[in-house]
Write a protein that holds these residues in place. Structure first.
Motif, PDB file in Angstrom:
ATOM      1  N   VAL A  13      20.675 -16.056 133.802  1.00 43.77           N
ATOM      2  CA  VAL A  13      19.251 -15.859 134.060  1.00 43.77           C
ATOM      3  C   VAL A  13      18.985 -14.385 134.335  1.00 43.77           C
ATOM      4  O   VAL A  13      18.022 -13.810 133.832  1.00 43.77           O
ATOM      5  CB  VAL A  13      18.770 -16.741 135.239  1.00 43.77           C
ATOM      6  CG1 VAL A  13      17.370 -16.355 135.688  1.00 43.77           C
ATOM      7  CG2 VAL A  13      18.820 -18.213 134.858  1.00 43.77           C
ATOM      8  N   GLN A  14      19.851 -13.755 135.108  1.00 39.92           N
ATOM      9  CA  GLN A  14      19.720 -12.331 135.424  1.00 39.92           C
ATOM     10  C   GLN A  14      19.764 -11.495 134.148  1.00 39.92           C
ATOM     11  O   GLN A  14      18.930 -10.609 133.951  1.00 39.92           O
ATOM     12  CB  GLN A  14      20.848 -11.912 136.363  1.00 39.92           C
ATOM     13  CG  GLN A  14      20.879 -10.432 136.655  1.00 39.92           C
ATOM     14  CD  GLN A  14      22.109 -10.024 137.438  1.00 39.92           C
ATOM     15  OE1 GLN A  14      22.760 -10.839 138.071  1.00 39.92           O
ATOM     16  NE2 GLN A  14      22.445  -8.759 137.376  1.00 39.92           N
ATOM     17  N   GLU A  20      14.550  -9.077 128.902  1.00 38.67           N
ATOM     18  CA  GLU A  20      13.097  -9.145 128.741  1.00 38.67           C
ATOM     19  C   GLU A  20      12.431  -7.864 129.232  1.00 38.67           C
ATOM     20  O   GLU A  20      11.497  -7.355 128.595  1.00 38.67           O
ATOM     21  CB  GLU A  20      12.529 -10.337 129.517  1.00 38.67           C
ATOM     22  CG  GLU A  20      12.854 -11.680 128.911  1.00 38.67           C
ATOM     23  CD  GLU A  20      12.430 -12.845 129.797  1.00 38.67           C
ATOM     24  OE1 GLU A  20      11.702 -12.639 130.806  1.00 38.67           O
ATOM     25  OE2 GLU A  20      12.833 -13.979 129.495  1.00 38.67           O
ATOM     26  N   LEU A  21      12.895  -7.331 130.363  1.00 39.80           N
ATOM     27  CA  LEU A  21      12.329  -6.091 130.903  1.00 39.80           C
ATOM     28  C   LEU A  21      12.583  -4.911 129.968  1.00 39.80           C
ATOM     29  O   LEU A  21      11.690  -4.103 129.720  1.00 39.80           O
ATOM     30  CB  LEU A  21      12.918  -5.800 132.287  1.00 39.80           C
ATOM     31  CG  LEU A  21      12.441  -6.709 133.421  1.00 39.80           C
ATOM     32  CD1 LEU A  21      13.291  -6.474 134.673  1.00 39.80           C
ATOM     33  CD2 LEU A  21      10.971  -6.470 133.719  1.00 39.80           C
ATOM     34  N   SER A  51      19.045   5.382 124.549  1.00 37.12           N
ATOM     35  CA  SER A  51      19.542   4.560 123.452  1.00 37.12           C
ATOM     36  C   SER A  51      20.453   3.438 123.962  1.00 37.12           C
ATOM     37  O   SER A  51      20.329   2.292 123.533  1.00 37.12           O
ATOM     38  CB  SER A  51      20.300   5.423 122.444  1.00 37.12           C
ATOM     39  OG  SER A  51      20.832   4.625 121.417  1.00 37.12           O
ATOM     40  N   ARG A  52      21.351   3.764 124.884  1.00 36.80           N
ATOM     41  CA  ARG A  52      22.263   2.742 125.440  1.00 36.80           C
ATOM     42  C   ARG A  52      21.482   1.668 126.190  1.00 36.80           C
ATOM     43  O   ARG A  52      21.797   0.485 126.099  1.00 36.80           O
ATOM     44  CB  ARG A  52      23.305   3.379 126.352  1.00 36.80           C
ATOM     45  CG  ARG A  52      24.413   4.089 125.614  1.00 36.80           C
ATOM     46  CD  ARG A  52      25.569   4.456 126.530  1.00 36.80           C
ATOM     47  NE  ARG A  52      25.153   5.302 127.638  1.00 36.80           N
ATOM     48  CZ  ARG A  52      25.157   6.628 127.634  1.00 36.80           C
ATOM     49  NH1 ARG A  52      25.566   7.284 126.566  1.00 36.80           N
ATOM     50  NH2 ARG A  52      24.768   7.304 128.698  1.00 36.80           N
ATOM     51  N   MET A  53      20.449   2.091 126.920  1.00 38.31           N
ATOM     52  CA  MET A  53      19.622   1.120 127.640  1.00 38.31           C
ATOM     53  C   MET A  53      18.908   0.213 126.644  1.00 38.31           C
ATOM     54  O   MET A  53      18.944  -1.012 126.779  1.00 38.31           O
ATOM     55  CB  MET A  53      18.587   1.834 128.511  1.00 38.31           C
ATOM     56  CG  MET A  53      17.637   0.875 129.221  1.00 38.31           C
ATOM     57  SD  MET A  53      16.358   1.670 130.201  1.00 38.31           S
ATOM     58  CE  MET A  53      15.304   2.351 128.914  1.00 38.31           C
ATOM     59  N   GLU A  54      18.285   0.814 125.621  1.00 39.04           N
ATOM     60  CA  GLU A  54      17.508   0.025 124.662  1.00 39.04           C
ATOM     61  C   GLU A  54      18.374  -0.887 123.802  1.00 39.04           C
ATOM     62  O   GLU A  54      17.928  -1.956 123.404  1.00 39.04           O
ATOM     63  CB  GLU A  54      16.655   0.948 123.794  1.00 39.04           C
ATOM     64  CG  GLU A  54      15.519   1.597 124.558  1.00 39.04           C
ATOM     65  CD  GLU A  54      14.530   2.317 123.669  1.00 39.04           C
ATOM     66  OE1 GLU A  54      14.733   2.388 122.440  1.00 39.04           O
ATOM     67  OE2 GLU A  54      13.523   2.816 124.215  1.00 39.04           O
ATOM     68  N   SER A  55      19.598  -0.465 123.517  1.00 44.28           N
ATOM     69  CA  SER A  55      20.487  -1.313 122.716  1.00 44.28           C
ATOM     70  C   SER A  55      21.232  -2.325 123.583  1.00 44.28           C
ATOM     71  O   SER A  55      21.984  -3.148 123.080  1.00 44.28           O
ATOM     72  CB  SER A  55      21.486  -0.461 121.938  1.00 44.28           C
ATOM     73  OG  SER A  55      22.365   0.194 122.837  1.00 44.28           O
ATOM     74  N   GLN A  57      23.627  -1.825 125.558  1.00 43.01           N
ATOM     75  CA  GLN A  57      25.065  -1.569 125.656  1.00 43.01           C
ATOM     76  C   GLN A  57      25.486  -1.479 127.110  1.00 43.01           C
ATOM     77  O   GLN A  57      26.606  -1.815 127.455  1.00 43.01           O
ATOM     78  CB  GLN A  57      25.443  -0.280 124.932  1.00 43.01           C
ATOM     79  CG  GLN A  57      25.318  -0.351 123.440  1.00 43.01           C
ATOM     80  CD  GLN A  57      25.617   0.988 122.778  1.00 43.01           C
ATOM     81  OE1 GLN A  57      25.634   2.030 123.420  1.00 43.01           O
ATOM     82  NE2 GLN A  57      25.843   0.953 121.481  1.00 43.01           N
ATOM     83  N   HIS A  58      24.581  -0.986 127.951  1.00 42.82           N
ATOM     84  CA  HIS A  58      24.838  -0.851 129.383  1.00 42.82           C
ATOM     85  C   HIS A  58      23.601  -1.298 130.139  1.00 42.82           C
ATOM     86  O   HIS A  58      22.477  -1.086 129.688  1.00 42.82           O
ATOM     87  CB  HIS A  58      25.136   0.612 129.753  1.00 42.82           C
ATOM     88  CG  HIS A  58      26.367   1.151 129.114  1.00 42.82           C
ATOM     89  ND1 HIS A  58      27.626   0.830 129.544  1.00 42.82           N
ATOM     90  CD2 HIS A  58      26.540   1.984 128.063  1.00 42.82           C
ATOM     91  CE1 HIS A  58      28.515   1.437 128.791  1.00 42.82           C
ATOM     92  NE2 HIS A  58      27.879   2.151 127.868  1.00 42.82           N
ATOM     93  N   SER A  59      23.811  -1.897 131.296  1.00 46.98           N
ATOM     94  CA  SER A  59      22.678  -2.233 132.152  1.00 46.98           C
ATOM     95  C   SER A  59      22.172  -0.943 132.780  1.00 46.98           C
ATOM     96  O   SER A  59      22.956  -0.194 133.365  1.00 46.98           O
ATOM     97  CB  SER A  59      23.119  -3.191 133.265  1.00 46.98           C
ATOM     98  OG  SER A  59      23.480  -4.429 132.729  1.00 46.98           O
ATOM     99  N   PRO A  60      20.880  -0.670 132.666  1.00 46.28           N
ATOM    100  CA  PRO A  60      20.370   0.558 133.269  1.00 46.28           C
ATOM    101  C   PRO A  60      20.360   0.446 134.782  1.00 46.28           C
ATOM    102  O   PRO A  60      20.186  -0.648 135.337  1.00 46.28           O
ATOM    103  CB  PRO A  60      18.942   0.650 132.718  1.00 46.28           C
ATOM    104  CG  PRO A  60      18.550  -0.761 132.470  1.00 46.28           C
ATOM    105  CD  PRO A  60      19.820  -1.454 132.036  1.00 46.28           C
ATOM    106  N   SER A  61      20.537   1.571 135.454  1.00 41.78           N
ATOM    107  CA  SER A  61      20.374   1.567 136.902  1.00 41.78           C
ATOM    108  C   SER A  61      18.902   1.330 137.204  1.00 41.78           C
ATOM    109  O   SER A  61      18.031   1.576 136.354  1.00 41.78           O
ATOM    110  CB  SER A  61      20.824   2.902 137.495  1.00 41.78           C
ATOM    111  OG  SER A  61      19.941   3.935 137.084  1.00 41.78           O
ATOM    112  N   LEU A  62      18.628   0.877 138.390  1.00 42.37           N
ATOM    113  CA  LEU A  62      17.239   0.688 138.793  1.00 42.37           C
ATOM    114  C   LEU A  62      16.516   2.032 138.759  1.00 42.37           C
ATOM    115  O   LEU A  62      15.348   2.104 138.350  1.00 42.37           O
ATOM    116  CB  LEU A  62      17.173   0.073 140.191  1.00 42.37           C
ATOM    117  CG  LEU A  62      15.792  -0.283 140.715  1.00 42.37           C
ATOM    118  CD1 LEU A  62      15.060  -1.231 139.775  1.00 42.37           C
ATOM    119  CD2 LEU A  62      15.896  -0.887 142.102  1.00 42.37           C
ATOM    120  N   LYS A  63      17.208   3.095 139.138  1.00 47.06           N
ATOM    121  CA  LYS A  63      16.631   4.440 139.127  1.00 47.06           C
ATOM    122  C   LYS A  63      16.198   4.827 137.710  1.00 47.06           C
ATOM    123  O   LYS A  63      15.072   5.299 137.505  1.00 47.06           O
ATOM    124  CB  LYS A  63      17.661   5.434 139.663  1.00 47.06           C
ATOM    125  CG  LYS A  63      17.172   6.846 139.771  1.00 47.06           C
ATOM    126  CD  LYS A  63      18.269   7.719 140.376  1.00 47.06           C
ATOM    127  CE  LYS A  63      17.833   9.153 140.537  1.00 47.06           C
ATOM    128  NZ  LYS A  63      18.878   9.973 141.169  1.00 47.06           N
TER     129      LYS A  63
END
Length: 82
Positions: A13-14, A20-21, A51-55, A57-63
């Motif tokens: 779910v997470q 989705e975000l 690019s990594r966030m949008e693809s 590949q990695h979970s973005p930090s909240l920051k």
């Protein structure tokens, strides 16, 4: 065993919510006609981080995610479930 299934479901779910975000942030970036490079400049990151966030590949930090939304003119809010 049942607790493990609950943890597994919670993780799924997470990841779904995270996806989705990110999809919504991509949609907004494209609607605003902002390139990944320009967004990187606005957030103080490099284009590869965007690019990594949008693809996903990695979970973005909240920051990073909050900086991204801010650069796009949006804010993150916490809303109580109905």
């Amino acid at each position: 065993p049942e607790l493990k299934n609950t943890k597994s479901l919670s993780f799924e779910v997470q990841k779904e919510k995270e996806s989705e975000l990110i999809d919504r942030a991509i949609e907004i970036r494209k609607q605003e006609k902002i390139s990944q490079q320009k967004l990187a400049e606005l957030t103080g990151n490099n284009q590869q981080a965007i690019s990594r966030m949008e693809s996903k590949q990695h979970s973005p930090s909240l920051k990073l995610f909050c900086r991204t939304l801010n650069a796009l003119g949006y804010d993150l809010q916490i809303v109580k479930k109905a």
